[in-house]
Design a protein around this motif. Structure first.
Motif, mmCIF file in Angstrom:
data_model
loop_
_atom_site.group_PDB
_atom_site.id
_atom_site.type_symbol
_atom_site.label_atom_id
_atom_site.label_comp_id
_atom_site.label_asym_id
_atom_site.label_seq_id
_atom_site.Cartn_x
_atom_site.Cartn_y
_atom_site.Cartn_z
ATOM 1 N N ARG A 11 -6.561 -80.402 30.166
ATOM 2 C CA ARG A 11 -5.485 -79.629 29.385
ATOM 3 C C ARG A 11 -4.716 -80.486 28.700
ATOM 4 N NH1 ARG A 11 -4.477 -76.667 35.279
ATOM 5 N NH2 ARG A 11 -6.335 -75.213 35.044
ATOM 6 N N LEU A 12 -4.481 -81.711 29.177
ATOM 7 C CA LEU A 12 -3.754 -82.563 28.320
ATOM 8 C C LEU A 12 -4.424 -82.979 27.037
ATOM 9 C CD1 LEU A 12 -1.116 -84.367 27.981
ATOM 10 C CD2 LEU A 12 -2.485 -86.216 29.546
ATOM 11 N N SER A 13 -5.931 -83.395 26.924
ATOM 12 C CA SER A 13 -6.432 -83.396 25.884
ATOM 13 C C SER A 13 -6.408 -82.413 25.125
ATOM 14 C CB SER A 13 -8.058 -83.628 26.209
ATOM 15 O OG SER A 13 -8.161 -84.723 27.024
ATOM 16 N N ILE A 14 -6.339 -81.085 25.423
ATOM 17 C CA ILE A 14 -6.522 -80.014 24.581
ATOM 18 C C ILE A 14 -4.944 -79.874 23.640
ATOM 19 C CG2 ILE A 14 -6.140 -77.235 24.495
ATOM 20 C CD1 ILE A 14 -8.116 -77.308 26.410
ATOM 21 N N SER A 22 -5.278 -78.264 14.845
ATOM 22 C CA SER A 22 -4.833 -76.874 14.674
ATOM 23 C C SER A 22 -5.441 -76.044 15.843
ATOM 24 C CB SER A 22 -5.096 -76.237 13.581
ATOM 25 O OG SER A 22 -6.545 -76.274 13.440
ATOM 26 N N ALA A 23 -4.924 -74.993 16.199
ATOM 27 C CA ALA A 23 -5.301 -74.004 17.477
ATOM 28 C C ALA A 23 -6.764 -73.784 17.176
ATOM 29 C CB ALA A 23 -4.258 -73.007 17.538
ATOM 30 N N THR A 24 -7.048 -73.232 15.731
ATOM 31 C CA THR A 24 -8.516 -72.836 15.497
ATOM 32 C C THR A 24 -9.454 -73.913 16.067
ATOM 33 O OG1 THR A 24 -7.589 -71.223 13.870
ATOM 34 C CG2 THR A 24 -10.066 -71.910 14.144
ATOM 35 N N LYS A 25 -9.455 -75.053 15.195
ATOM 36 C CA LYS A 25 -10.126 -76.396 15.400
ATOM 37 C C LYS A 25 -10.304 -76.938 16.909
ATOM 38 C CE LYS A 25 -9.984 -78.022 10.756
ATOM 39 N NZ LYS A 25 -9.940 -79.079 9.824
ATOM 40 N N THR A 26 -9.081 -76.875 17.678
ATOM 41 C CA THR A 26 -9.059 -77.125 19.144
ATOM 42 C C THR A 26 -9.870 -76.116 19.898
ATOM 43 O OG1 THR A 26 -6.809 -78.101 18.595
ATOM 44 C CG2 THR A 26 -7.535 -77.538 21.135
ATOM 45 N N ALA A 27 -9.829 -74.889 19.604
ATOM 46 C CA ALA A 27 -10.568 -73.880 20.374
ATOM 47 C C ALA A 27 -12.117 -73.914 19.714
ATOM 48 C CB ALA A 27 -10.280 -72.430 19.692
ATOM 49 N N ARG A 34 -7.919 -69.205 21.985
ATOM 50 C CA ARG A 34 -6.494 -69.588 21.488
ATOM 51 C C ARG A 34 -5.319 -69.052 22.300
ATOM 52 N NH1 ARG A 34 -6.295 -69.957 15.713
ATOM 53 N NH2 ARG A 34 -4.241 -68.931 15.670
ATOM 54 N N GLN A 35 -5.547 -67.927 22.953
ATOM 55 C CA GLN A 35 -4.476 -67.698 23.991
ATOM 56 C C GLN A 35 -4.354 -68.782 25.047
ATOM 57 O OE1 GLN A 35 -6.801 -65.820 22.913
ATOM 58 N NE2 GLN A 35 -5.509 -63.999 21.964
ATOM 59 N N PHE A 36 -5.462 -69.581 25.439
ATOM 60 C CA PHE A 36 -5.577 -70.454 26.462
ATOM 61 C C PHE A 36 -4.913 -71.643 26.052
ATOM 62 C CE2 PHE A 36 -7.368 -74.057 28.627
ATOM 63 C CZ PHE A 36 -7.334 -73.762 30.119
ATOM 64 N N ILE A 37 -5.070 -72.037 24.824
ATOM 65 C CA ILE A 37 -4.422 -73.269 24.284
ATOM 66 C C ILE A 37 -2.969 -73.086 24.146
ATOM 67 C CG2 ILE A 37 -4.335 -74.646 22.031
ATOM 68 C CD1 ILE A 37 -7.194 -74.078 21.529
ATOM 69 N N ARG A 43 3.394 -74.527 28.203
ATOM 70 C CA ARG A 43 3.727 -75.121 29.762
ATOM 71 C C ARG A 43 3.955 -76.418 29.702
ATOM 72 N NH1 ARG A 43 1.467 -73.957 34.823
ATOM 73 N NH2 ARG A 43 1.547 -71.341 34.133
ATOM 74 N N PHE A 44 3.380 -77.256 28.754
ATOM 75 C CA PHE A 44 3.551 -78.645 28.885
ATOM 76 C C PHE A 44 4.937 -79.216 28.314
ATOM 77 C CE2 PHE A 44 2.974 -82.781 26.647
ATOM 78 C CZ PHE A 44 2.441 -83.539 27.883
ATOM 79 N N ASN A 45 5.606 -79.731 29.396
ATOM 80 C CA ASN A 45 7.018 -80.476 29.085
ATOM 81 C C ASN A 45 6.951 -81.975 28.720
ATOM 82 O OD1 ASN A 45 6.368 -81.481 31.649
ATOM 83 N ND2 ASN A 45 7.806 -80.334 32.508
ATOM 84 N N GLY A 46 5.838 -82.518 28.660
ATOM 85 C CA GLY A 46 5.874 -84.036 28.626
ATOM 86 C C GLY A 46 5.363 -84.652 29.588
ATOM 87 N N ASP A 47 4.984 -84.115 30.959
ATOM 88 C CA ASP A 47 4.738 -84.582 32.016
ATOM 89 C C ASP A 47 3.255 -83.905 32.466
ATOM 90 O OD1 ASP A 47 4.175 -85.627 34.529
ATOM 91 O OD2 ASP A 47 5.885 -84.865 35.637
ATOM 92 N N ILE A 48 2.245 -84.677 32.717
ATOM 93 C CA ILE A 48 1.071 -84.028 32.818
ATOM 94 C C ILE A 48 1.054 -83.121 34.154
ATOM 95 C CG2 ILE A 48 0.154 -85.959 34.549
ATOM 96 C CD1 ILE A 48 -2.489 -85.808 33.231
#
Length: 233
Positions: A11-14, A22-27, A34-37, A43-48
């Motif tokens: 998830r951190l890599s995503i 962008s979201a499309t190329k990441t998906a 895209r919803q998962f991304i 959710r990410f706040n800088g801490d894994i």
């Protein structure tokens, strides 16, 4: 410290790829929606560790115990700290018409504050056995059945009983075989023991077998007991 799982690294890599592209190329690259991304980016706040899975356990249940029922349980537990689960459940039914099952009550009472208090048991300290040091102080007589597989030759097909006597202090032993274990055989063996030992016997210990005594069922002495009393006079 919480461990970092493989899913958290994924998830951190995503998130990092999304921030650069962008979201499309990441998906397309990670084969996710895209919803998962978007979910993990928000959710990410800088801490894994913020990318870890949260508990899916519900906070409430429609059939959970009410506050009144919890108060009943706490009140009875306070007055009966060592009462068992079944007795506790029956007490609730009698006093408050409690309608829950035993398993439901058990789930509530798993809390440390509601668990029964175990009574402290005193450790049993066995009295050490006083082994005689002087010969003739105590001898032990016992009788055992001889298995048929141990009998050969002329003894094959017969029934034998082995009488054994041993002096606890000197470990001097004597044994004999009889065709029956009766008070007569025990008396005959006693006379042989008196002749065998080079000292006067002071005490004889046996089990409560009927070949020795009837004291558990009758006050009448057996032949073995009468002979023992006569010889010790």
């Amino acid at each position: 410290m919480n461990s970092i799982t493989q899913d958290m690294r994924f998830r951190l890599s995503i998130v990092k790829f999304y921030n650069r592209i962008s979201a499309t190329k990441t998906a397309i690259r990670y084969k996710v929606t895209r919803q998962f991304i978007y979910f993990w980016v928000y959710r990410f706040n800088g801490d894994i560790h913020s990318l870890a899975d949260h508990s899916h356990r519900p906070h409430h249940h429609p059939n959970q115990h009410t506050d009144t029922e919890i108060k009943w349980i706490k009140d009875i537990r306070r007055r009966n700290p060592d009462m068992g689960l079944i007795d506790f459940w029956l007490r609730l039914k009698v006093l408050y018409n409690y309608s829950r099952s035993v398993s439901s009550l058990y789930r509530v009472m798993r809390a440390p504050s509601m668990s029964p208090v175990k009574k402290a048991h005193k450790k049993r300290i066995n009295k050490p056995y006083d082994t005689p040091t002087v010969p003739s102080t105590k001898i032990q007589i016992d009788v055992k059945y001889v298995p048929t597989c141990c009998l050969v030759g002329d003894l094959k097909g017969t029934k034998l009983y082995q009488y054994t006597v041993i002096d606890e202090a000197s470990r001097l032993r004597y044994l004999a075989f009889f065709e029956e274990h009766s008070t007569y055989s025990s008396t005959k063996f006693l006379m042989e023991c008196i002749k065998f030992f080079p000292f006067k016997i002071q005490c004889i210990q046996t089990d409560n077998g009927f070949e020795f005594t009837n004291r558990l069922v009758s006050e009448k002495k057996t032949l073995f007991e009468e002979t023992l009393c006569y010889k010790t006079k």
